[in-house]
Design a protein around this motif. Structure first.
Motif, PDB file in Angstrom:
ATOM      1  N   TYR A 113      -8.370 -25.237  23.403  1.00  0.00           N
ATOM      2  CA  TYR A 113      -9.506 -25.093  22.485  1.00  0.00           C
ATOM      3  C   TYR A 113     -10.876 -25.098  23.144  1.00  0.00           C
ATOM      4  O   TYR A 113     -11.870 -24.745  22.498  1.00  0.00           O
ATOM      5  N   SER A 122      -9.633 -19.731  18.730  1.00  0.00           N
ATOM      6  CA  SER A 122     -10.576 -19.733  17.613  1.00  0.00           C
ATOM      7  C   SER A 122      -9.875 -19.606  16.260  1.00  0.00           C
ATOM      8  O   SER A 122     -10.528 -19.574  15.222  1.00  0.00           O
ATOM      9  N   LYS A 165      -7.815 -31.923  13.313  1.00  0.00           N
ATOM     10  CA  LYS A 165      -9.212 -32.362  13.440  1.00  0.00           C
ATOM     11  C   LYS A 165      -9.647 -32.434  14.900  1.00  0.00           C
ATOM     12  O   LYS A 165     -10.767 -32.040  15.241  1.00  0.00           O
ATOM     13  N   THR A 168     -10.124 -28.886  16.220  1.00  0.00           N
ATOM     14  CA  THR A 168     -11.363 -28.313  15.683  1.00  0.00           C
ATOM     15  C   THR A 168     -12.580 -28.868  16.403  1.00  0.00           C
ATOM     16  O   THR A 168     -13.504 -28.126  16.766  1.00  0.00           O
ATOM     17  N   GLU A 169     -12.573 -30.165  16.645  1.00  0.00           N
ATOM     18  CA  GLU A 169     -13.683 -30.795  17.368  1.00  0.00           C
ATOM     19  C   GLU A 169     -13.800 -30.231  18.779  1.00  0.00           C
ATOM     20  O   GLU A 169     -14.898 -29.918  19.247  1.00  0.00           O
ATOM     21  N   LYS A 174     -15.533 -25.675  14.797  1.00  0.00           N
ATOM     22  CA  LYS A 174     -15.154 -24.595  13.895  1.00  0.00           C
ATOM     23  C   LYS A 174     -13.890 -23.894  14.383  1.00  0.00           C
ATOM     24  O   LYS A 174     -13.821 -23.420  15.511  1.00  0.00           O
ATOM     25  N   LEU A 175     -12.874 -23.880  13.524  1.00  0.00           N
ATOM     26  CA  LEU A 175     -11.662 -23.102  13.752  1.00  0.00           C
ATOM     27  C   LEU A 175     -11.272 -22.450  12.440  1.00  0.00           C
ATOM     28  O   LEU A 175     -11.280 -23.106  11.398  1.00  0.00           O
ATOM     29  N   LEU A 177      -8.827 -21.577   9.879  1.00  0.00           N
ATOM     30  CA  LEU A 177      -7.521 -22.163   9.559  1.00  0.00           C
ATOM     31  C   LEU A 177      -6.898 -21.481   8.350  1.00  0.00           C
ATOM     32  O   LEU A 177      -7.539 -21.338   7.307  1.00  0.00           O
ATOM     33  N   MET A 224     -11.188 -30.115   6.218  1.00  0.00           N
ATOM     34  CA  MET A 224     -10.542 -29.020   6.946  1.00  0.00           C
ATOM     35  C   MET A 224     -10.610 -27.753   6.098  1.00  0.00           C
ATOM     36  O   MET A 224      -9.738 -27.511   5.257  1.00  0.00           O
TER      37      MET A 224
END
Length: 486
Positions: A113, A122, A165, A168-169, A174-175, A177, A224
């Protein structure tokens, strides 16, 4: 002229000025002027793994001759907008992650990530309750609760939600999903089990549509955001694990009569709905049935597809993707799942597995695909956990007895795309002159061109990268893949 008349005229001219259509911002034309090329390489039987291997300069291009091998890039011809690349956070991946030492957890998160330390995923897929890659079957409601009063995502709080989480962090907050169901709860199905196919009973059409909206709202309440959903994972496969059959007509009718309207009614009309979510072989039939229906098609963002059509012994059906794009150009195409299907620890470093990813990604992007999602991001030393023994390979494995992370060629091949091609890039016309090479290009929003070249042959190849009236001579190793940034 009276002052009030002058005032009125000024107001009229002002209104007319504001009413004029604004000129579109012109896209700055790509030019090779002042640009050099940085080459990153991964190759079999070498130490190169996403390694910077060359710095090149453009020179004037002459008419290429047939004995030369060339890759032609035409920046003026732009196609689909790139959405992202990623993988699935399954229960299995999250459970294995939880068993890793803290330092290995961070290494793993960075590997996927982080744009700087890893390959910059992403995009993310997850499951709506259990799949085969869970330690057991489960749903979010008590059996028989058609009103969904007992709906709860508490099961996911132990492993899956924390990993989502953290991923994403690590990705910068931002991912994108999206989520897919493998089966409705047993009481909603004809065969009264989540396993072995079966169908959704008509009396539960509305309850199942409501289930999707409850899932989305529950996940979003946890911070999320859900970009979209697919209607059903692999709707034509009767599996020993969680599965449910939807014919093309059944999926069309569920979408237009229940799922689409329910999403809109619940304030979730902006969420994207993906149809099919199965192999390339039958995707054209599914597209014809759903996208030709004026009511169903308005709810369908596009079509998802997998790569497992080769189970029958044939080759990947890349052309089917192009044919759907050709027939329904306003619909989006996204690769939603692929993995090396049978686990074998002796094949962790089998180079052909990485090449399978590279060939699929290049062909799928060149045929109009906007996003590409691998299956499990992480599995253990058995290819699981999987509650029905359907063990598979993943780009990264963890030996939970030692804490070791095992990076396979697939990880590096995916990285040649995901690390360099960023969301909102535009695909650019790119063609190789010989079959040894596969290639695709994208123009990132920062103005950098990304060209990926894959050598499928057992011999080193020297080729010309031709961009407009400039060229550079590049050498790619046997069974290698390169990303050229310029």
């Amino acid at each position: 002229m009276r002052k009030d008349h002058i005032k009125i005229l000024c107001l009229l001219f002002s209104a007319m000025a504001f009413a004029q259509p604004k000129k579109k911002q012109s896209i700055k034309a790509f030019s090779t002027a002042g640009r050099s090329i940085t080459v990153y390489t991964t190759a079999e039987n070498s130490s190169s793994k996403l390694s910077e291997t060359q710095k090149l300069e453009f020179t004037k291009a002459e008419q290429p001759v047939e004995k030369e091998i060339s890759v032609f890039v035409e920046p003026k011809k732009q196609f689909q907008t790139f959405m992202g690349i990623g993988g699935a956070i399954t229960d299995a991946s999250a459970e294995v992650f939880a068993k890793l030492p803290k330092d290995k957890q961070q290494e793993f998160l960075n590997a996927y990530y982080s744009k700087d330390k890893g390959i910059g995923y992403s995009l993310m897929r997850t499951t709506i309750h259990s799949s085969d890659f869970s330690s057991g079957s489960y749903t979010y409601v008590q059996e028989g609760d058609k009103d969904l009063k007992t709906f709860s995502i508490d099961h996911d709080r132990q492993f899956r939600i924390p990993l989502i989480k953290k991923a994403t962090e690590t990705a910068g907050g931002k991912l994108l999903l999206y989520a897919s169901p493998w089966s409705p709860p047993p009481f909603m199905k004809s065969n009264k089990t989540m396993l072995q196919g079966g169908t959704l009973l008509p009396e539960y059409d509305q309850a199942w549509a409501n289930y999707f909206t409850k899932f989305i709202k529950a996940y979003e309440k946890e911070g999320m955001p859900i970009w979209g959903i697919s209607v059903q994972n692999e709707p034509m496969a009767t599996q020993t694990w969680e599965s449910c059959i939807f014919t093309a007509e059944a999926e069309r009718d569920f979408l237009k009569n229940y799922l689409g309207p329910t999403m809109a009614r619940e304030g979730l009309g902006s969420k994207k709905i993906i149809v099919w979510d199965h192999n390339r072989d039958l995707m054209n039939h599914r597209a014809n049935v759903i996208f030709s229906d004026p009511e169903a098609t308005k709810y369908a963002w596009g079509m998802g597809f997998h790569w497992y059509e080769t189970w029958a012994g044939g080759e990947p059906m890349y052309d089917n993707v192009q044919k759907v794009h050709e027939a329904y150009p306003t619909k989006n195409l996204i690769f939603t799942e692929g993995c090396v299907e049978k686990f074998d620890a002796s094949k962790y470093q089998l180079w052909a597995n990485g090449e399978r990813y590279g060939a699929s990604m290049i062909n799928d992007f060149n045929n109009g695909t906007v996003g590409w999602t691998d299956w499990n991001i992480l599995l253990d030393q058995t290819g699981g956990p999987n509650h029905v023994g359907n063990f598979c390979l993943a780009p990264i494995h963890a030996d939970t007895t030692t804490g070791e992370l095992i990076y396979t060629p697939s990880y590096y091949y995916i990285g040649h795309f995901s690390k360099f091609i960023r969301p909102d890039a535009k695909r650019i016309s790119t063609v190789a002159s010989r079959s040894q090479l596969l290639s695709t290009s994208f123009l990132n929003t920062d103005g950098k061109m990304i060209t990926v070249v894959m050598n499928q042959s057992a011999a080193e190849v020297t080729y010309n990268l031709c961009v407009e009236n400039k060229k550079a001579s590049v050498t790619i190793p046997a069974h290698g893949i390169q990303t050229l940034v310029y």
